[in-house]
Design a protein around this motif. Sequence first.
Motif, PDB file in Angstrom:
ATOM      1  N   VAL A 356     -82.793 -13.014 -35.016  1.00  0.00           N
ATOM      2  CA  VAL A 356     -83.350 -12.553 -36.287  1.00  0.00           C
ATOM      3  C   VAL A 356     -84.171 -11.302 -35.995  1.00  0.00           C
ATOM      4  O   VAL A 356     -85.170 -11.350 -35.269  1.00  0.00           O
ATOM      5  CB  VAL A 356     -84.218 -13.641 -36.942  1.00  0.00           C
ATOM      6  N   ALA A 357     -83.729 -10.169 -36.533  1.00  0.00           N
ATOM      7  CA  ALA A 357     -84.371  -8.892 -36.235  1.00  0.00           C
ATOM      8  C   ALA A 357     -83.930  -7.862 -37.258  1.00  0.00           C
ATOM      9  O   ALA A 357     -83.004  -8.092 -38.051  1.00  0.00           O
ATOM     10  CB  ALA A 357     -84.003  -8.426 -34.820  1.00  0.00           C
ATOM     11  N   ASP A 358     -84.569  -6.710 -37.227  1.00  0.00           N
ATOM     12  CA  ASP A 358     -84.135  -5.559 -38.015  1.00  0.00           C
ATOM     13  C   ASP A 358     -83.044  -4.845 -37.220  1.00  0.00           C
ATOM     14  O   ASP A 358     -83.295  -4.402 -36.090  1.00  0.00           O
ATOM     15  CB  ASP A 358     -85.322  -4.630 -38.254  1.00  0.00           C
ATOM     16  N   PRO A 359     -81.825  -4.734 -37.750  1.00  0.00           N
ATOM     17  CA  PRO A 359     -80.762  -4.070 -36.989  1.00  0.00           C
ATOM     18  C   PRO A 359     -81.134  -2.663 -36.523  1.00  0.00           C
ATOM     19  O   PRO A 359     -80.649  -2.209 -35.473  1.00  0.00           O
ATOM     20  CB  PRO A 359     -79.594  -4.031 -37.982  1.00  0.00           C
ATOM     21  N   ALA A 360     -82.017  -1.988 -37.256  1.00  0.00           N
ATOM     22  CA  ALA A 360     -82.403  -0.627 -36.881  1.00  0.00           C
ATOM     23  C   ALA A 360     -83.197  -0.581 -35.579  1.00  0.00           C
ATOM     24  O   ALA A 360     -83.332   0.491 -34.977  1.00  0.00           O
ATOM     25  CB  ALA A 360     -83.223   0.010 -38.001  1.00  0.00           C
ATOM     26  N   THR A 361     -83.710  -1.733 -35.116  1.00  0.00           N
ATOM     27  CA  THR A 361     -84.489  -1.764 -33.881  1.00  0.00           C
ATOM     28  C   THR A 361     -83.638  -2.089 -32.653  1.00  0.00           C
ATOM     29  O   THR A 361     -84.159  -2.139 -31.539  1.00  0.00           O
ATOM     30  CB  THR A 361     -85.621  -2.804 -33.989  1.00  0.00           C
ATOM     31  N   ILE A 362     -82.341  -2.303 -32.846  1.00  0.00           N
ATOM     32  CA  ILE A 362     -81.429  -2.720 -31.770  1.00  0.00           C
ATOM     33  C   ILE A 362     -80.551  -1.543 -31.361  1.00  0.00           C
ATOM     34  O   ILE A 362     -80.159  -0.718 -32.186  1.00  0.00           O
ATOM     35  CB  ILE A 362     -80.566  -3.897 -32.263  1.00  0.00           C
ATOM     36  N   ASP A 363     -80.248  -1.452 -30.076  1.00  0.00           N
ATOM     37  CA  ASP A 363     -79.352  -0.409 -29.587  1.00  0.00           C
ATOM     38  C   ASP A 363     -78.036  -0.495 -30.371  1.00  0.00           C
ATOM     39  O   ASP A 363     -77.342  -1.516 -30.316  1.00  0.00           O
ATOM     40  CB  ASP A 363     -79.095  -0.603 -28.097  1.00  0.00           C
ATOM     41  N   PRO A 364     -77.671   0.562 -31.106  1.00  0.00           N
ATOM     42  CA  PRO A 364     -76.499   0.471 -31.997  1.00  0.00           C
ATOM     43  C   PRO A 364     -75.187   0.256 -31.270  1.00  0.00           C
ATOM     44  O   PRO A 364     -74.196  -0.152 -31.892  1.00  0.00           O
ATOM     45  CB  PRO A 364     -76.519   1.811 -32.744  1.00  0.00           C
TER      46      PRO A 364
END
Length: 419
Positions: A356-364
């Motif tokens: 559970v996280a903001d996708p914008a904070t993950i290496d795309p």
Amino acid sequence: MTLVEINFDGLVGPSHNYAGLSLGNLASASHGGDPSYPRAAALQGLDKMRHNLALGLVQGFFAPLPRPNDGFTAALGVLDAGDPAQVRLRAAAWSASAMWTANAATVSPAPDTADGRCHLTAANLVTMPHRSHEWPDTVRQLRLAFAATAHFAVHDAVPACFGDEGAANHMRMAAHHAAPGIELFVYGRPGGRFPARQHEQASRAVARLHGLDPARTLFIEQSGEAIAAGAFHNDVVAVANERVLFTHEAAFADPEGTYTAIRAALPEAEIVVVPTSAVSLADAIKSYLFNGQLLTLPGGEMGLVIPLEAWETPSVRGWLDTMLASNGPIRRVLPVDVRQSMANGGGPACLRLRVVADPATIDPRFLLDPARIDTLSAVIAAHWPEQIDPADIGTDTLARTVRAARGALLDAAGLGELA
């Protein structure tokens, strides 16, 4: 910041084989020595990812780990390919079992932790030799995918004296994914027919590392009956999503005490229990009904992604039809074909790690869209072995093929740091 659930599926590696290395995993044992089909397995996994992406869900993936792991065999002095004991150790160095990313780590989302970051602790997987050497490479990948330290904390595995098998023995329940939740750690007691892979002290260590509130953290004993029947991980007999726990009657050592504790910590909890009279423990484990992905779909209803084997099991199909005709919380059942994974003992839920996280904070580079899935599919079609026979394990020819295939995938995905 928008927190959503993201499922990170393990891409089935090019060394996928059936060596029957997992004691207590009945499917793995029953198919030991059979030919495997790595290309079909990886494409089936990608089709499941494509299926879930088409439902409107956020989907990620993890790359296969480097195999064969020559450092593992060298550390054990494996030299004689004709010695039966050494043959099994050599096979352990080739295992593609990291594809089951439910065992990669335990994840606690930011709303549950003391420092407001999402915490991930890699699982040491020490109970089974073929998995015990995964975690250092898993940590490398986790630290690349979740490199934003303002949002994530990635921990090394807990000490090997305490066996930890990751999210397969951990569940989270909450009113919704972005809300503070309760975390359920399920452990086994030793001394039964098969090893109890999750140790209570490993679970407690992970909870401390993640800074969880003790009042919202439950430690639950798995039923010895379930472990003896082949439920080597809790996710073979129970799965949770938001406010819903979906479980077999025989999943926990103290079912009623477990349900009472859950309702006390999360009053809005809904517990869906499948009785043994409707679906035997044997049918539940063989079909992997509970190793489905229980998901909240974009419209708000819950769907259960199950393997075809579950849909084709008469007792399971009968119970699912009755459930769908009722007004229960699970409104859709979505069968998928992951037969190659199932034959080695892992269903749809084994193949994914929930974050559970903001996708914008993950290496795309670790997040998927249809075009990226097409790219990965093309690499697999071109480079993954079509078939691996038991005699191929340990050969130089197959080692070159497997390494080249993984290299081509990392190049295509832009993940050269993992080479």
